[in-house]
Design a protein around this motif. Structure first.
Motif, PDB file in Angstrom:
ATOM      1  N   LYS A   1     -43.016  23.510 -40.667  1.00 20.68           N
ATOM      2  CA  LYS A   1     -42.713  22.464 -39.691  1.00 20.68           C
ATOM      3  C   LYS A   1     -41.531  21.644 -40.159  1.00 20.68           C
ATOM      4  O   LYS A   1     -41.170  21.635 -41.332  1.00 20.68           O
ATOM      5  CB  LYS A   1     -43.924  21.573 -39.447  1.00 20.68           C
TER       6      LYS A   1
ATOM      7  N   ASP B   1     -37.724  17.693 -45.661  1.00 21.60           N
ATOM      8  CA  ASP B   1     -38.546  18.826 -45.234  1.00 21.60           C
ATOM      9  C   ASP B   1     -39.225  19.423 -46.454  1.00 21.60           C
ATOM     10  O   ASP B   1     -38.657  19.448 -47.546  1.00 21.60           O
ATOM     11  CB  ASP B   1     -37.682  19.910 -44.565  1.00 21.60           C
ATOM     12  N   ALA B   2     -40.443  19.922 -46.261  1.00 19.73           N
ATOM     13  CA  ALA B   2     -41.165  20.596 -47.340  1.00 19.73           C
ATOM     14  C   ALA B   2     -40.964  22.101 -47.185  1.00 19.73           C
ATOM     15  O   ALA B   2     -41.237  22.660 -46.120  1.00 19.73           O
ATOM     16  CB  ALA B   2     -42.641  20.253 -47.287  1.00 19.73           C
ATOM     17  N   LYS B   3     -40.479  22.742 -48.238  1.00 19.99           N
ATOM     18  CA  LYS B   3     -40.220  24.179 -48.217  1.00 19.99           C
ATOM     19  C   LYS B   3     -41.493  24.935 -47.846  1.00 19.99           C
ATOM     20  O   LYS B   3     -42.578  24.637 -48.337  1.00 19.99           O
ATOM     21  CB  LYS B   3     -39.715  24.628 -49.589  1.00 19.99           C
ATOM     22  N   ASP B   4     -41.334  25.905 -46.951  1.00 23.73           N
ATOM     23  CA  ASP B   4     -42.420  26.776 -46.492  1.00 23.73           C
ATOM     24  C   ASP B   4     -43.577  26.034 -45.817  1.00 23.73           C
ATOM     25  O   ASP B   4     -44.677  26.561 -45.724  1.00 23.73           O
ATOM     26  CB  ASP B   4     -42.959  27.641 -47.644  1.00 23.73           C
ATOM     27  N   SER B   5     -43.334  24.807 -45.332  1.00 22.89           N
ATOM     28  CA  SER B   5     -44.402  24.056 -44.664  1.00 22.89           C
ATOM     29  C   SER B   5     -44.645  24.548 -43.241  1.00 22.89           C
ATOM     30  O   SER B   5     -45.690  24.267 -42.662  1.00 22.89           O
ATOM     31  CB  SER B   5     -44.071  22.561 -44.625  1.00 22.89           C
TER      32      SER B   5
END
Length: 192
Positions: free
Chosen positions: A93, A87-91
């Motif tokens: 989604k 997961d990408a932080k603050d994405s």
């Protein structure tokens, strides 16, 4: 630290104010404890492995517990929650979809401000593909592991090298060489 404490106190004050107001927030607290009387979102959340929506208004949806890996974040039912390294932080989604989401169901909520107890990481929510709200800690979505059946289980720790328990501050719990997961569930290579 002071900003997080101030935010936490603000959330606590809001929860106390809403609890004392009566009306629909009070009504939801009594119906949320019964799966048959809960909202459709809460029922589907509970059926997908999440049960954080079954807490009463003002109660903690996330709290802390100890394990052989150290302090970790758990849902109101005591089950461990995990973060996904892909997961990408603050994405806004989740990278865990399809078969991944079946094995690693999102921790969902019906509250825009989920209550916490002992969790110092920044709590938020992101929308799921089916319109629910998935809880985030420090901008990272959190998940249950479908093989964790009891509140002390930590079988998802380290799966595929991309899944990790969450510390109260919101960081990944890293295993020490002497730590072993609770129970004896078979390991899974389904890290996604």
């Amino acid at each position: 630290m002071k900003k997080q404490l101030g935010t936490g106190l603000g959330i606590l004050a809001l929860a106390i104010a809403l609890t004392g107001c009566g009306g629909s927030p009070g009504a939801s607290s009594s119906s949320a404890s019964s799966p048959a009387a809960s909202s459709p979102a809460a029922s589907s959340s509970a059926s997908s492995g999440g049960s954080s929506s079954s807490t009463s208004a003002g109660a903690a949806e996330l709290k802390t517990a100890s394990s052989s890996f150290g302090a970790r974040v758990v849902a109101a039912n005591g089950k461990s929650v995990y973060i996904f390294a892909k997961d990408a932080k603050d994405s806004g989604k989740s990278a865990c979809t399809g078969g991944c989401a079946t094995l690693w169901p999102p921790v969902t909520t019906t509250s825009a401000m989920p209550g916490v107890d002992g969790v110092s990481g920044t709590i938020g929510t992101i929308p799921t593909a089916d319109g629910k709200m998935q809880i985030t800690i420090n901008g990272m979505p959190i998940y249950f592991y479908s093989k964790d059946e009891d509140s002390g289980d930590t079988y998802g720790q380290g799966v595929g090298g991309v899944w990790s328990l969450v510390s109260p501050s919101g960081s990944m719990v890293t295993p020490s060489s002497s730590s072993t997961p609770s129970g004896s569930a078979p390991s899974s290579s389904m890290g996604y």
